[in-house]
Design a protein around this motif. Structure first.
Motif, mmCIF file in Angstrom:
data_model
loop_
_atom_site.group_PDB
_atom_site.id
_atom_site.type_symbol
_atom_site.label_atom_id
_atom_site.label_comp_id
_atom_site.label_asym_id
_atom_site.label_seq_id
_atom_site.Cartn_x
_atom_site.Cartn_y
_atom_site.Cartn_z
ATOM 1 N N PRO A 300 0.797 -1.241 0.000
ATOM 2 C CA PRO A 300 0.000 0.000 0.000
ATOM 3 C C PRO A 300 0.819 1.277 0.000
ATOM 4 N N TYR A 301 2.042 1.250 0.550
ATOM 5 C CA TYR A 301 2.859 2.473 0.557
ATOM 6 C C TYR A 301 3.028 3.019 -0.858
ATOM 7 N N TYR A 302 3.143 2.108 -1.821
ATOM 8 C CA TYR A 302 3.413 2.503 -3.199
ATOM 9 C C TYR A 302 2.127 2.850 -3.954
ATOM 10 N N HIS A 303 0.992 2.744 -3.235
ATOM 11 C CA HIS A 303 -0.310 3.164 -3.777
ATOM 12 C C HIS A 303 -0.842 4.376 -3.019
ATOM 13 N N ASN A 304 0.037 5.083 -2.315
ATOM 14 C CA ASN A 304 -0.312 6.302 -1.567
ATOM 15 C C ASN A 304 -1.171 6.025 -0.338
ATOM 16 N N SER A 305 -1.158 4.787 0.152
ATOM 17 C CA SER A 305 -1.958 4.407 1.307
ATOM 18 C C SER A 305 -1.066 4.114 2.505
ATOM 19 N N ILE A 306 -1.661 4.169 3.670
ATOM 20 C CA ILE A 306 -0.938 3.979 4.927
ATOM 21 C C ILE A 306 -1.071 2.518 5.328
ATOM 22 N N GLY A 307 0.025 1.789 5.260
ATOM 23 C CA GLY A 307 0.015 0.368 5.590
ATOM 24 C C GLY A 307 0.502 0.139 7.011
ATOM 25 N N ILE A 308 -0.285 -0.591 7.793
ATOM 26 C CA ILE A 308 0.034 -0.860 9.193
ATOM 27 C C ILE A 308 0.168 -2.369 9.400
ATOM 28 N N LEU A 309 1.195 -2.746 10.117
ATOM 29 C CA LEU A 309 1.405 -4.134 10.527
ATOM 30 C C LEU A 309 1.450 -4.186 12.040
ATOM 31 N N SER A 310 0.768 -5.153 12.619
ATOM 32 C CA SER A 310 0.971 -5.439 14.040
ATOM 33 C C SER A 310 1.304 -6.912 14.187
ATOM 34 N N GLU A 311 2.140 -7.201 15.173
ATOM 35 C CA GLU A 311 2.552 -8.582 15.449
ATOM 36 C C GLU A 311 2.390 -8.835 16.949
#
Length: 785
Positions: A300-311
């Motif tokens: 998503p970063y490369y689609h202008n979106s905010i990508g979040i990961l949680s572990e």
């Protein structure tokens, strides 16, 4: 008036009461320990929730690899749900500023639009809790009446994906139930939990090999264009309890700084809310970086979106575990976190051990999900505007950027070119067919123009997805990061992935097109992939990402080793074979031990010696799944080759074969320290002897994927033929490699005779993740007798 208010309250309570709780449908509360809902139960719950609540709309978005329905639950206010298509159109317009005619229209879109937030659960299905938690989250959003929930529902549209790997959720649930109360309770299933990719199903988000990634990519980048994508994961048991952004260095230069800041902001908001909720052991700025492209949260970063990961730290599936302080103390350091018992700015509230189970995991995931939704709702206008502005900024050409990329006409392997174009188009990248010859300046610092024939394809860089285009086409240069111990700072996943190189497609940067305005109307937008296939004289494709013709000329009987440990490399190999309609049979550990090897060719994918020979431990797994091929299997493998069989080995499996067959080969990288050689996943150059049968259809110089792979020194050239070597110098083509001199000129593809048969050894993985179409021909040639 009081009576009226009372009636309204009773009416509201009655509506809420009609919405089914997860427990009323499942018979148990999701996330309770030692319970599990399979995919059919999860889907059944969401179906019933859809029928009962006007705040929920469940839609099927495609089929899984094993033909299960994939679903997304749209959750928002009742009014927003009634007008979903309107809000989808607003989000699509904001994603492409060229469709907005003036400032007044933009102002209205920003005023009326809703923040689109997607939360996806359990892509790795042994990280099972999020899929169970999704039902609790949906129920809460559909029934809660507090002010915060109302604000969220009014200002956001949640695209909740209960699992992006339904097949795996079903497998894990069935295995967990089957092994409940046995020594195997809480173990991962003895098979890949995605039919082809296993854990690597989160490595496919630019390549789109898998039906699941195709379906979600269409949902995101062709239809809804979410401003937020949250990917909910679990990790090992003995580290921090929860890892969230901000992430560790380095950031990829093709990710806009605004995205980097917003990812960090979301993470800190989650951390603050978790702290307020009394959750210990939350860590930021550790382990995961923002370099790599191909993950659910990184694409998503490369689609202008905010990508979040949680572990979140894991339990034994849905069975709680007890974590001791000694276990935490013994945990290996992670980037940015020396120990889970260390107090730091990034980890200010240490968890010192205790019971850990699905209830604790679900609580954390619920708080984090609500935290994100609250932020997206309260700052709706800001996030919509930033999303639009990022796309608009990409319409301008910055210094040092090419004007476009061209895929020239007349390339060999047209099916590969077709797949390359389809991958781009499916992600929403615009492509144009040249219907007239054009003159192009192909070198940045030279004035010369070259004629390019019609039938070529052009991808202009200045479109809303500019950063995605550049990241896929250009060669990555990973920063030379060495930690204080003198070791390379290991990136998360890989360092280089340049798509044209991996696929062997010629794609050149264009710095200027002569008389572009004059000839612009001769550039025809690529509307469908069949348009491109017609240009290349290929048959029409009746479905996306069609299978390609079988490349083999002979009818050799092919067997492929499939041990009980579930090798991802084996899964990717099956995918490539299936996509190319190559017939084969899977060969089990039991088959190997019994000598059931009635094949002409036997393939050993990249599997380490211990996994092949010993397999799963009998301490945790039933006898039918444990023990590997054992000494009997090795003896039968030798007999297979001695009697005339052809054995084909990829990367990790070569070490066992070299040793057991006594081949005059040595992996020069075996035992070498990281300080002396390191390549975590990059594209390197091969020099190829194209006269050899194994090199048919290849070039004298070839890009090959190297990921902690091997390099052979040949001890007896009379017994071993070298077909391809790593380049004598300047071998790195994209990514990062330290100590290159250790592999320069070393053998990468060899063939050896043994008895009446032959052994083919690949020091690399010619089918890595189904992405390396450039080196598929080596593998296909090795299947011919």
């Amino acid at each position: 008036m009081l009576r009226l208010c009372g009636l309204i309250l009773l009416f509201s309570t009655a509506i809420v009461a009609q919405v089914p709780t997860p427990k009323s449908v499942l018979g148990f509360h999701p996330t309770d320990e030692r319970t599990i809902a399979d995919w059919e139960q999860i889907r059944d719950y969401f179906t019933k929730l859809d029928r009962a609540s006007d705040k929920v709309a469940v839609r099927e978005i495609g089929k899984t690899t094993l033909d299960k329905p994939m679903i997304v639950a749209f959750i928002s206010s009742a009014d927003n749900i009634k007008n979903l298509d309107r809000y989808r159109q607003i989000s699509a317009k904001l994603a492409d500023p060229r469709t907005i005619k003036d400032q007044s229209e933009l102002d209205k879109l920003l005023k009326d639009g809703k923040t689109i937030v997607s939360i996806s659960c359990s892509i790795h299905s042994n990280e099972i809790v999020a899929s169970q938690m999704s039902m609790n989250l949906a129920y809460e959003m559909a029934t809660a009446t507090d002010a915060e929930t109302k604000t969220i529902l009014d200002n956001t549209i949640l695209l909740l994906i209960p699992s992006s790997n339904p097949d795996g959720v079903q497998m894990v649930a069935e295995w967990y139930r089957k092994t409940m109360g046995t020594k195997s309770e809480g173990t991962a299933p003895p098979q890949l939990y995605h039919w082809y990719a296993g854990h690597d199903n989160n490595r496919d988000w630019f390549m789109l090999n898998l039906k699941e990634t195709q379906a979600i990519t269409k949902l995101y980048w062709q239809e809804w264009f979410p401003q937020f994508v949250y990917d909910v994961h679990q990790m090992g048991q003995n580290g921090a309890r929860f890892v969230i952004p901000p992430f560790h260095d380095p950031p990829n230069p093709r990710i806009d700084p605004q995205i980097v800041r917003d990812v960090g902001l979301v993470g800190y908001k989650m951390a603050a809310d978790l702290q307020a909720g009394g959750v210990e052991g939350v860590a930021t700025n550790t382990t995961f970086d923002m370099w790599w492209h191909g993950g659910f949260r990184s694409a998503p970063y490369y689609h202008n979106s905010i990508g979040i990961l949680s572990e979140a730290a894991s339990a034994d599936l849905m069975t709680p575990v007890n974590i001791t302080k000694e276990q935490l103390r013994a945990t290996r350091p992670a980037r940015g976190l020396t120990s889970p018992l260390e107090n730091s700015i990034a980890h200010p509230d240490v968890w010192e051990g205790g019971k850990w189970g699905p209830k604790e995991i679900a609580n954390i995931e619920m708080i984090a999900s609500r935290s994100l939704l609250s932020l997206a709702a309260n700052y709706r206008h800001r996030y919509l505007k930033n999303f639009h502005d990022l796309g608009r900024a990409n319409l301008a050409r910055n210094e040092g950027e090419p004007q476009a990329y061209i895929i020239p006409a007349g390339q060999p392997r047209a099916e590969t070119v077709s797949r390359f174009l389809e991958i781009l188009k499916w992600q929403g990248i615009e492509i144009f067919e040249m219907t007239n010859e054009l003159y192009l300046r192909m070198e940045k610092d030279k004035p010369d123009f070259h004629e390019m024939p019609l039938g070529s394809f052009i991808v202009f860089v200045n479109q809303p997805q500019k950063n995605n285009i550049l990241s896929l086409f250009e060669r990555q240069v990973y920063p030379n990061r060495i930690n204080p111990n003198g070791e390379p700072d290991q990136p998360y996943d890989v360092a280089g992935w340049t798509l044209p190189l991996q696929m062997g497609v010629e794609a050149e940067a264009i710095w200027e097109i002569r008389d572009l305005d004059k000839y612009r109307n001769t550039l025809k937008p690529l509307a469908t992939i069949n348009q491109a296939r017609a240009v290349m004289n290929l048959k029409p494709a009746n479905e996306p990402f069609p299978k390609v013709p079988n490349p083999l000329k002979s009818n050799a009987k092919i067997g492929m080793y499939q041990g009980s440990m579930g090798s991802m490399d084996e899964g990717w190999t099956r995918l490539v074979f299936d996509n190319h309609q190559i017939k084969y049979a899977s060969v089990s550990d039991a088959d190997m031990r019994a000598g059931k090897l009635d094949y002409d060719v036997l393939v050993l994918p990249a599997i380490a010696e211990n996994a092949i020979v010993r397999g799963l431990s009998a301490d945790r797994y039933p006898a039918e799944f444990s023990g590997g091929i054992g000494t009997d299997g090795i003896a039968n493998l030798k007999r297979f080759v001695e009697n005339g069989g052809q054995l084909v080995c990829f990367d990790d499996s070569c070490e066992l074969v070299i040793k057991e067959f006594g081949l005059p080969l040595k992996n020069v990288l075996s035992g070498v320290r990281r300080q002396d050689f390191y390549n975590p996943g990059s594209i390197v150059k091969l020099n190829v002897d194209t006269r050899h049968r194994l090199a048919k259809g290849t070039l004298e110089e070839m890009p090959v994927y190297f990921i902690t792979s091997s390099a052979f020194e040949v001890g007896d050239t009379a017994k071993v033929t070298t077909i391809a070597r790593y380049a004598d110098r300047d071998a790195l083509m994209s990514g990062w490699m330290l100590g290159e001199k250790l592999i320069n000129g070393k053998a990468a593809l060899v063939e050896a005779g043994h008895g009446k048969g032959k052994i083919v050894l690949f020091a690399f993985r010619p089918q890595h993740r189904g992405q390396t179409w450039a080196t598929f021909p080596f593998m296909f040639n090795a299947l011919e007798k």
